[in-house]
Design an enzyme around this catalytic site. Structure first.
Site, PDB file in Angstrom:
ATOM      1  CG  ASP A  81      -0.271  -0.487   2.500  1.00 22.84           C
ATOM      2  OD1 ASP A  81       0.971  -0.473   2.564  1.00 22.84           O
ATOM      3  OD2 ASP A  81      -0.983  -0.884   3.435  1.00 22.84           O
ATOM      4  CG  ASP A 150      -8.597  -1.271  11.953  1.00 17.72           C
ATOM      5  OD1 ASP A 150      -7.632  -1.971  11.560  1.00 17.72           O
ATOM      6  OD2 ASP A 150      -9.023  -0.302  11.312  1.00 17.72           O
ATOM      7  CG  HIS A 152      -5.623  -2.168   8.951  1.00 16.78           C
ATOM      8  ND1 HIS A 152      -5.750  -0.928   9.526  1.00 16.78           N
ATOM      9  CD2 HIS A 152      -4.284  -2.422   8.966  1.00 16.78           C
ATOM     10  CE1 HIS A 152      -4.571  -0.459   9.849  1.00 16.78           C
ATOM     11  NE2 HIS A 152      -3.657  -1.353   9.529  1.00 16.78           N
ATOM     12  CD  GLU A 157      -8.518   0.807   7.921  1.00 14.49           C
ATOM     13  OE1 GLU A 157      -8.601  -0.093   8.791  1.00 14.49           O
ATOM     14  OE2 GLU A 157      -7.766   1.786   8.048  1.00 14.49           O
TER      15      GLU A 157
HETATM   16  C1  F6R Z   1       1.471  -1.303   6.098  1.00  9.50           C
HETATM   17  C2  F6R Z   1       0.311  -2.132   6.293  1.00  9.50           C
HETATM   18  C3  F6R Z   1      -0.498  -2.080   7.549  1.00  9.50           C
HETATM   19  C4  F6R Z   1       0.321  -2.414   8.789  1.00  9.50           C
HETATM   20  C5  F6R Z   1      -0.541  -2.351  10.041  1.00  9.50           C
HETATM   21  C6  F6R Z   1       0.229  -2.647  11.299  1.00  9.50           C
HETATM   22  O1  F6R Z   1       2.035  -1.556   4.819  1.00  9.50           O
HETATM   23  O2  F6R Z   1       0.001  -2.850   5.416  1.00  9.50           O
HETATM   24  O3  F6R Z   1      -1.554  -2.989   7.419  1.00  9.50           O
HETATM   25  O4  F6R Z   1       0.863  -3.699   8.650  1.00  9.50           O
HETATM   26  O5  F6R Z   1      -1.105  -1.075  10.147  1.00  9.50           O
HETATM   27  O6  F6R Z   1       1.149  -1.639  11.501  1.00  9.50           O
HETATM   28  P1  F6R Z   1       2.207  -1.694  12.692  1.00  9.50           P
HETATM   29  O7  F6R Z   1       3.155  -2.762  12.357  1.00  9.50           O
HETATM   30  O8  F6R Z   1       2.846  -0.326  12.655  1.00  9.50           O
HETATM   31  O9  F6R Z   1       1.430  -1.932  13.943  1.00  9.50           O
END
Ligand code: F6R
Length: 259
Positions: A81, A150, A152, A157
């Site tokens: 992303d 959450d 995701h 989301e």
């Molecule tokens: C980022 C992504 C997000 C993160 C998620 C967890 O490329 O795909 O889904 O993996 O927000 O983020 P952290 O590791 O910062 O808790």
């Protein structure tokens, strides 16, 4: 729940949970899986993630590259992303993150590393272009994932349905708040992102999800043991035939301890 066994030999949908002692151990274990992929298949297409959790994985892979153990020269990468509206050299862009945390330190050809274009003039077209690009590479061989608070994955989301392909996503309030730490203030966090879709992610023959910290314990439990629902997008990986969750003790707090 299966812990540490090759549970999918017959194609059954059982996730493997790899229990790591702590963040460093989680990072090494996940890096070992990625490293094996690259050693066995030097031209692998790796699906990569950003966020805090995989930083240690990239550090370990860099370390092993420096020791001469891994060669990234033929590897191609596609990231999950990118935020909409920020340029690749913006310090919070995911392109910048990947360069800083990984690509600048190993012998990968940056021309073979792909991140969605956060400044695309037409995001609908950008989503189609990115999806086609992944297809053109033959899909990813291994997809690394983090887990949002959450539930995701990428920026898929919680919602009413799983969105299959690369799309422009609206970031949830929870995600904006979680990412405010990087931007200094929630109002500065972009509200949209281009993200691979659920089918794009699930098409990878192997998924490796890294999860660390007690704050992820509840959502990790739901991801692995809860109903498969778009309310917890990550729960879809229960349907994958080769999904491996590498998590530390804190994140696995709600799981019975190993045999
Ligand atoms: C980022 C992504 C997000 C993160 C998620 C967890 O490329 O795909 O889904 O993996 O927000 O983020 P952290 O590791 O910062 O808790």
């Amino acid at each position: 729940m299966v812990s540490g066994r090759a549970a999918n030999r017959k194609g059954t949908h059982i996730m493997r949970i790899i229990r790591a002692k702590d963040y460093a151990d989680m990072s090494r274990k996940a890096a070992n899986i990625i490293s094996a992929q690259v050693i066995l298949f030097p031209k692998s297409v790796l699906g990569l993630a950003t966020g805090s959790t995989p930083v240690g994985v990239y550090r370990v892979l860099t370390d092993w590259y420096e020791k001469g153990d891994i060669d990234f020269s033929k590897v191609r990468t596609v990231n999950l992303d990118e935020y909409c509206g920020i340029s690749p050299d913006h310090e919070q862009s995911y392109r910048y993150f990947m360069n800083q945390n990984f690509f600048n330190h190993v012998n990968i050809d940056k021309a073979n590393t792909y991140v969605p274009d956060g400044l695309a003039a037409d995001y609908e077209q950008e989503c189609i272009r990115y999806e086609n690009l992944i297809t053109g590479l033959g899909g990813t061989d291994l997809q690394l994932l983090g887990l949002g608070h959450d539930g995701h994955i990428g920026f898929n989301e919680p919602g009413k349905s799983f969105i299959p392909l690369t799309h422009k996503a609206v970031l949830s309030r929870r995600t904006i708040e979680a990412n405010a730490r990087f931007f200094g203030d929630a109002s500065k966090v972009p509200q949209y992102a281009v993200t691979m879709g659920i089918r794009t992610i699930m098409k990878a023959p192997r998924i490796v999800m890294v999860v660390s910290g007690e704050d992820k314990a509840g959502i990790l439990w739901q991801t692995v043991n809860g109903p498969i629902t778009p309310d917890v997008p990550a729960s879809v990986i229960q349907l994958h035939t080769d999904a491996v969750v590498v998590a530390d003790e804190a994140a696995l707090k709600l799981f019975p301890s190993a045999d």
